[in-house]
Design a protein around this motif. Structure first.
Motif, PDB file in Angstrom:
ATOM      1  N   PHE A   1       0.872  -1.177   0.000  1.00  0.00           N
ATOM      2  CA  PHE A   1       0.000   0.000   0.000  1.00  0.00           C
ATOM      3  C   PHE A   1       0.906   1.222   0.000  1.00  0.00           C
ATOM      4  CE2 PHE A   1      -2.959  -3.173   1.265  1.00  0.00           C
ATOM      5  CZ  PHE A   1      -4.195  -2.695   0.850  1.00  0.00           C
ATOM      6  N   ASP A   2       0.646   2.151  -0.921  1.00  0.00           N
ATOM      7  CA  ASP A   2       1.543   3.297  -1.077  1.00  0.00           C
ATOM      8  C   ASP A   2       0.818   4.363  -1.888  1.00  0.00           C
ATOM      9  OD1 ASP A   2       3.838   4.965  -1.495  1.00  0.00           O
ATOM     10  OD2 ASP A   2       5.133   3.204  -1.541  1.00  0.00           O
ATOM     11  N   ALA A   3       1.122   5.630  -1.615  1.00  0.00           N
ATOM     12  CA  ALA A   3       0.639   6.697  -2.497  1.00  0.00           C
ATOM     13  C   ALA A   3       1.435   6.727  -3.796  1.00  0.00           C
ATOM     14  CB  ALA A   3       0.778   8.051  -1.801  1.00  0.00           C
ATOM     15  N   HIS A   4       2.670   6.191  -3.733  1.00  0.00           N
ATOM     16  CA  HIS A   4       3.634   6.317  -4.838  1.00  0.00           C
ATOM     17  C   HIS A   4       3.961   4.953  -5.431  1.00  0.00           C
ATOM     18  CE1 HIS A   4       4.422   9.408  -1.719  1.00  0.00           C
ATOM     19  NE2 HIS A   4       4.502  10.234  -2.757  1.00  0.00           N
ATOM     20  N   LEU A   5       4.190   4.930  -6.731  1.00  0.00           N
ATOM     21  CA  LEU A   5       4.524   3.659  -7.377  1.00  0.00           C
ATOM     22  C   LEU A   5       5.889   3.117  -6.951  1.00  0.00           C
ATOM     23  CD1 LEU A   5       3.124   4.323 -10.965  1.00  0.00           C
ATOM     24  CD2 LEU A   5       2.388   2.488  -9.424  1.00  0.00           C
ATOM     25  N   ASP A   6       6.825   4.006  -6.656  1.00  0.00           N
ATOM     26  CA  ASP A   6       8.186   3.595  -6.252  1.00  0.00           C
ATOM     27  C   ASP A   6       8.843   2.692  -7.299  1.00  0.00           C
ATOM     28  OD1 ASP A   6       7.845   5.041  -3.929  1.00  0.00           O
ATOM     29  OD2 ASP A   6       7.754   3.304  -2.587  1.00  0.00           O
ATOM     30  N   LEU A   7       8.516   2.940  -8.575  1.00  0.00           N
ATOM     31  CA  LEU A   7       9.067   2.105  -9.661  1.00  0.00           C
ATOM     32  C   LEU A   7      10.127   2.842 -10.480  1.00  0.00           C
ATOM     33  CD1 LEU A   7       5.778   0.351 -10.903  1.00  0.00           C
ATOM     34  CD2 LEU A   7       7.729  -0.765  -9.780  1.00  0.00           C
ATOM     35  N   ARG A   8      10.655   3.940  -9.948  1.00  0.00           N
ATOM     36  CA  ARG A   8      11.708   4.642 -10.686  1.00  0.00           C
ATOM     37  C   ARG A   8      12.976   3.796 -10.729  1.00  0.00           C
ATOM     38  NH1 ARG A   8       9.303   9.878  -8.580  1.00  0.00           N
ATOM     39  NH2 ARG A   8       9.922  11.451 -10.108  1.00  0.00           N
ATOM     40  N   ASP A   9      13.705   3.952 -11.844  1.00  0.00           N
ATOM     41  CA  ASP A   9      14.983   3.246 -11.933  1.00  0.00           C
ATOM     42  C   ASP A   9      15.995   3.884 -10.993  1.00  0.00           C
ATOM     43  OD1 ASP A   9      16.745   1.345 -12.774  1.00  0.00           O
ATOM     44  OD2 ASP A   9      17.480   2.560 -14.443  1.00  0.00           O
ATOM     45  N   SER A  10      15.925   5.216 -10.893  1.00  0.00           N
ATOM     46  CA  SER A  10      16.840   5.938 -10.021  1.00  0.00           C
ATOM     47  C   SER A  10      16.171   7.263  -9.681  1.00  0.00           C
ATOM     48  CB  SER A  10      18.157   6.177 -10.771  1.00  0.00           C
ATOM     49  OG  SER A  10      19.057   6.884  -9.971  1.00  0.00           O
ATOM     50  N   TYR A  11      16.457   7.816  -8.532  1.00  0.00           N
ATOM     51  CA  TYR A  11      15.914   9.125  -8.173  1.00  0.00           C
ATOM     52  C   TYR A  11      16.974   9.900  -7.429  1.00  0.00           C
ATOM     53  CZ  TYR A  11      12.484  12.692  -6.909  1.00  0.00           C
ATOM     54  OH  TYR A  11      11.798  13.871  -6.772  1.00  0.00           O
ATOM     55  N   GLU A  12      17.135  11.154  -7.836  1.00  0.00           N
ATOM     56  CA  GLU A  12      18.200  11.989  -7.287  1.00  0.00           C
ATOM     57  C   GLU A  12      19.540  11.236  -7.331  1.00  0.00           C
ATOM     58  OE1 GLU A  12      16.417  13.457  -3.613  1.00  0.00           O
ATOM     59  OE2 GLU A  12      15.512  15.108  -4.741  1.00  0.00           O
ATOM     60  N   GLU A  13      19.742  10.589  -8.474  1.00  0.00           N
ATOM     61  CA  GLU A  13      20.980   9.867  -8.787  1.00  0.00           C
ATOM     62  C   GLU A  13      21.261   8.706  -7.850  1.00  0.00           C
ATOM     63  OE1 GLU A  13      24.329  12.469  -9.461  1.00  0.00           O
ATOM     64  OE2 GLU A  13      22.987  14.029 -10.210  1.00  0.00           O
ATOM     65  N   ASN A  14      20.203   8.181  -7.220  1.00  0.00           N
ATOM     66  CA  ASN A  14      20.437   7.053  -6.324  1.00  0.00           C
ATOM     67  C   ASN A  14      19.408   5.948  -6.577  1.00  0.00           C
ATOM     68  OD1 ASN A  14      20.918   5.284  -4.216  1.00  0.00           O
ATOM     69  ND2 ASN A  14      21.335   6.943  -2.749  1.00  0.00           N
ATOM     70  N   PRO A  15      19.880   4.785  -7.059  1.00  0.00           N
ATOM     71  CA  PRO A  15      18.946   3.679  -7.336  1.00  0.00           C
ATOM     72  C   PRO A  15      18.345   3.073  -6.068  1.00  0.00           C
ATOM     73  CG  PRO A  15      21.215   2.960  -7.675  1.00  0.00           C
ATOM     74  CD  PRO A  15      21.271   4.438  -7.420  1.00  0.00           C
ATOM     75  N   TYR A  16      18.870   3.428  -4.920  1.00  0.00           N
ATOM     76  CA  TYR A  16      18.336   2.901  -3.653  1.00  0.00           C
ATOM     77  C   TYR A  16      17.534   3.949  -2.895  1.00  0.00           C
ATOM     78  CZ  TYR A  16      21.098  -1.036  -4.925  1.00  0.00           C
ATOM     79  OH  TYR A  16      21.593  -2.101  -5.618  1.00  0.00           O
ATOM     80  N   ASN A  17      17.205   5.054  -3.580  1.00  0.00           N
ATOM     81  CA  ASN A  17      16.268   6.049  -3.060  1.00  0.00           C
ATOM     82  C   ASN A  17      14.926   5.371  -2.755  1.00  0.00           C
ATOM     83  OD1 ASN A  17      14.056   8.188  -3.504  1.00  0.00           O
ATOM     84  ND2 ASN A  17      15.898   9.445  -3.532  1.00  0.00           N
TER      85      ASN A  17
END
Ligand SMILES: N=C(N)NCCCCNCCCN
Ligand SMILES: [Mn+2]
Ligand SMILES: [Mn+2]
Length: 287
Positions: A132-148
């Motif tokens: 359950f989440d508001a966000h998909l959290d499926l980005r490959d990377s965010y703010e240059e960090n793949p573990y964001n």
């Protein structure tokens, strides 16, 4: 037993068991190194434990007193500040250590950022991940960090774990495309209901890991989460889904993540603590 990376923090108020003998083992992950909007997830585990002081251990609707259940609390992970991958490694190693000592234990992570769910999933190797989440959290990377924290569902999908995602109202076109291409079903918060949940979760292979990013709830219930979004789910909607999972699927792990705040008594932690008590109560006698 002693754990390499944990230190003690505020405990729950009722008598607790040793982790070797417990069915449910609580582990805090006070990490907030990649939150882009509101800080404070590092205080999440402590705030949730404190918020439990406000709650009765007796759950009215289940006729269960969770003070009578075998619950352990092994404290908080010593985080590597600013490094979600190395911190999640510590989560993984701690959960592995726990499972060696007590293979039947169900770890319950209290967070802290959603990025840390990856460590628990790596340790527990579920076949499916229900979130359950508001966000998909499926980005490959965010703010240059793949573990964001915005990438955690993607990292878990890459492990070959089946997913179903509920409560969504935030994502990018790229994330939607990734979900489509990889057959990851997700339900918008506007379209969410119990039947939609059961339909998608029923066919998922077991065992299942259940993750609650607290921002799935409407922001009125969780104002201090790091990236709050309007238009979220209600409390009983999530409790009813959780009850169905506990009764119908083999669960290997559970977490409540992205709880934050700067003050004792924060609404967000009160929501999380109540949800934690419902999970424990629902699992009594079943898990
Ligand atoms: N999983 C998460 N919590 N993701 C949050 C991503 C933050 C998106 N900010 C968008 C800002 C656009 N200006
Ligand atoms: Mn979220
Ligand atoms: Mn999340």
């Amino acid at each position: 037993m002693d754990f390499l990376y944990t230190y003690e923090t505020l405990k729950l108020e009722f008598p607790l068991s040793e982790p070797e003998n417990a069915k449910f083992v609580i582990l805090g992950v006070p990490f907030d190194g990649t939150t882009s909007f509101k800080p404070g997830a590092r205080f999440g585990p402590t705030l949730i434990r404190h918020a439990t002081l406000n709650l009765e251990s007796y759950i009215l609707d289940y006729d269960v007193d969770i003070a009578e259940l075998p619950i352990a609390d092994i404290g908080d992970i010593a985080v590597v500040a600013g490094d979600p991958r190395r911190t999640a490694d510590r989560v993984r190693e701690t959960v592995e250590e726990l499972k060696r000592a007590n293979p039947g234990a169900i770890p319950i992570l209290l967070g802290g950022e959603h990025s840390q769910t990856l460590g628990a999933v790596e340790a527990l190797k579920p076949a499916s991940y229900v979130v359950f989440d508001a966000h998909l959290d499926l980005r490959d990377s965010y703010e240059e960090n793949p573990y964001n924290h915005a990438c955690v569902a993607r990292r878990i999908a890459e492990l070959g774990v089946g997913e179903a995602i509920f409560g969504i109202r935030s994502g990018t076109r790229e994330e939607v495309t990734y979900a489509e291409e990889h057959g990851i079903p997700w339900v918008h918060a506007r379209d969410y209901d119990f039947d939609a949940f059961v339909e998608l979760v029923k066919p998922l292979p077991e065992p299942v890991y259940l993750s609650i990013d607290i921002d799935a709830f409407d922001l009125s219930l969780v104002p201090s989460t790091g990236t709050p979004e309007a238009g979220g789910l209600g409390f009983w909607e999530v409790v009813e889904a959780m009850e169905w999972l506990v009764e119908n699927k083999r669960l290997v792990g559970f977490d409540i993540m992205e709880v934050g705040g700067g003050e004792l008594g924060d609404i967000t932690a009160l929501t999380a603590a109540k949800l934690l008590f419902y999970f424990l109560g629902a699992g009594a006698g079943i898990l």
